[in-house]
Design an enzyme around this catalytic site. Structure first.
Site, short mmCIF file in Angstrom:
data_model
loop_
_atom_site.label_atom_id
_atom_site.label_comp_id
_atom_site.label_asym_id
_atom_site.label_seq_id
_atom_site.Cartn_x
_atom_site.Cartn_y
_atom_site.Cartn_z
N LYS A 89 -3.57 -34.05 80.14
CA LYS A 89 -3.37 -35.52 80.84
C LYS A 89 -4.58 -36.12 80.98
O LYS A 89 -5.27 -36.19 81.37
CB LYS A 89 -2.32 -35.31 82.04
CG LYS A 89 -1.70 -36.46 82.90
CD LYS A 89 -1.01 -36.08 83.62
CE LYS A 89 -0.14 -37.24 83.83
NZ LYS A 89 0.62 -38.34 83.62
N ARG A 118 -1.49 -29.07 87.63
CA ARG A 118 -1.85 -29.71 85.95
C ARG A 118 -3.19 -30.06 86.05
O ARG A 118 -3.35 -30.28 85.26
CB ARG A 118 -1.09 -30.35 85.67
CG ARG A 118 -1.05 -30.80 84.19
CD ARG A 118 0.45 -31.74 84.07
NE ARG A 118 1.09 -32.97 84.94
CZ ARG A 118 1.58 -33.49 84.84
NH1 ARG A 118 2.59 -33.67 84.24
NH2 ARG A 118 1.56 -35.18 85.70
C1 PLP Z 1 3.26 -38.52 77.87
C2 PLP Z 1 4.03 -38.05 78.97
N1 PLP Z 1 4.59 -36.82 78.88
C3 PLP Z 1 5.61 -36.34 80.12
C4 PLP Z 1 5.42 -37.12 81.20
C5 PLP Z 1 6.06 -37.19 82.02
O1 PLP Z 1 5.14 -36.04 83.46
P1 PLP Z 1 5.85 -36.15 84.49
O2 PLP Z 1 7.31 -35.67 84.98
O3 PLP Z 1 4.88 -35.02 85.35
O4 PLP Z 1 5.68 -37.61 85.60
C6 PLP Z 1 4.58 -37.96 81.06
C7 PLP Z 1 4.62 -38.91 81.88
O5 PLP Z 1 3.25 -39.81 82.69
C8 PLP Z 1 3.62 -38.72 80.22
O6 PLP Z 1 2.97 -39.49 79.85
#
Ligand code: PLP
Length: 295
Positions: A151, A55
């Protein structure tokens, strides 16, 4: 971990966190021109590291940057950083920014050296599955940008929304747009109705969540039907269970939404079953090398 004197990683070396210095001209600081990952570590082992590395590379590619390390290089860096922080349970925050430039120019210049920064911090407290309390969430209209699948450290709407949730005693703010569910300010949101799990499809509007991907697999293995499709707000509001998932808070039950009970208002049976599978999965892979998984 080695609290209160944690050790960080800056570019290519360990450094005491309180001595780590980054240029104020770094584009990450000035423009939020940077991307990041948060990797949970259990018993000294980074969890879902392959998924986090891929990712990160996806986010870098989306902002026109090359990968800064291979997954094996990240595994080696994280092993050093985790050991330096006393091993055990923690999370690693890692950020790659475009680098520093003198003068101001929104357009990205050539030849910048990316800044690579990582630090370790304690994970939020976890309860045994059967003792986990339900949490509450509020909803609010989506007001972030059109590439929430990246991200990015451009998190001001997420920060302000989460703060608004905290101000009314809630744990998470959930974004809704045009009558459909998006995600939480820092989490994926899943909905249970009967024996079916509904997961919003992964568009540019939400982050492809590493923990959600595993939860969905474990839910299917537990016998739930899985529907990945746009989730209407009415389904969210009439849900039997709502789950929140993120790397540092894997699978939490939301039992109040906008001050109203979700389903019976207590932690759901499906949640408990899938959470126990999640915990078992973590135990099962604890002794494997960081880049190996069962799936
Ligand atoms: C906006 C957002 N959506 C979803 C997630 C969940 O992603 P992950 O399971 O990879 O932590 C996060 C994690 O910080 C996030 O910031």
């Amino acid at each position: 971990m080695a609290d209160p004197h944690p050790i960080a990683w800056l570019n290519d070396a360990l450094v005491p966190l309180k001595e780590a210095r980054i240029s104020p001209l770094d584009r990450g600081f000035l423009y939020a021109d940077s991307v990041y990952e948060v990797v949970p570590v259990y018993e000294g082992r980074p969890f879902l590291l392959v998924e986090h590395c891929s990712r990160l590379d996806r986010s870098l590619a989306a902002i026109g940057m090359e990968p800064v390390h291979t997954a094996s290089e990240w595994a080696a860096i994280l092993a050093i950083l985790i050991a330096a922080n006393g091993s055990g349970d923690m999370y690693i925050y890692l950020q790659v920014s475009r680098g520093a430039q003198y003068g101001r120019n929104h357009a990205v210049p050539d030849g910048l050296e990316p800044t690579i920064f990582a630090f370790a911090a304690p994970l939020p407290e976890e309860y045994p599955a059967q003792d986990t309390p339900g949490i509450s969430a509020i909803t609010q209209p989506e007001w972030r940008w059109g590439r929430c699948d990246i991200k990015s450290t451009s998190l001001l709407p997420n920060v302000l929304s989460k703060t608004q949730a905290a101000a009314v005693g809630a744990t998470e703010a959930i974004f809704l747009a045009d009558g459909f569910l998006h995600e939480g300010s820092s989490s994926a949101i899943l909905v249970i109705k009967g024996d079916t799990l509904y997961a919003p499809e992964e568009t540019n509007a939400i982050l492809p969540s590493t923990s959600r991907a595993l939860v969905v697999k474990l839910a299917a293995a537990a016998g739930l039907s899985v529907v990945v499709a746009p989730v209407p707000v009415e389904l969210l509001r009439s849900a039997d269970e709502i789950w929140m998932s993120s790397a540092t808070r894997p699978l939490m039950p939301i039992t109040r939404l906008d001050g109203l009970r979700v389903g019976s208002g207590t932690v759901g049976a499906h949640w408990l079953q899938v959470r126990q599978r999640f915990d078992q999965y973590r135990r099962d892979i604890a002794s494997l090398p960081a880049l190996a998984g069962r799936n």
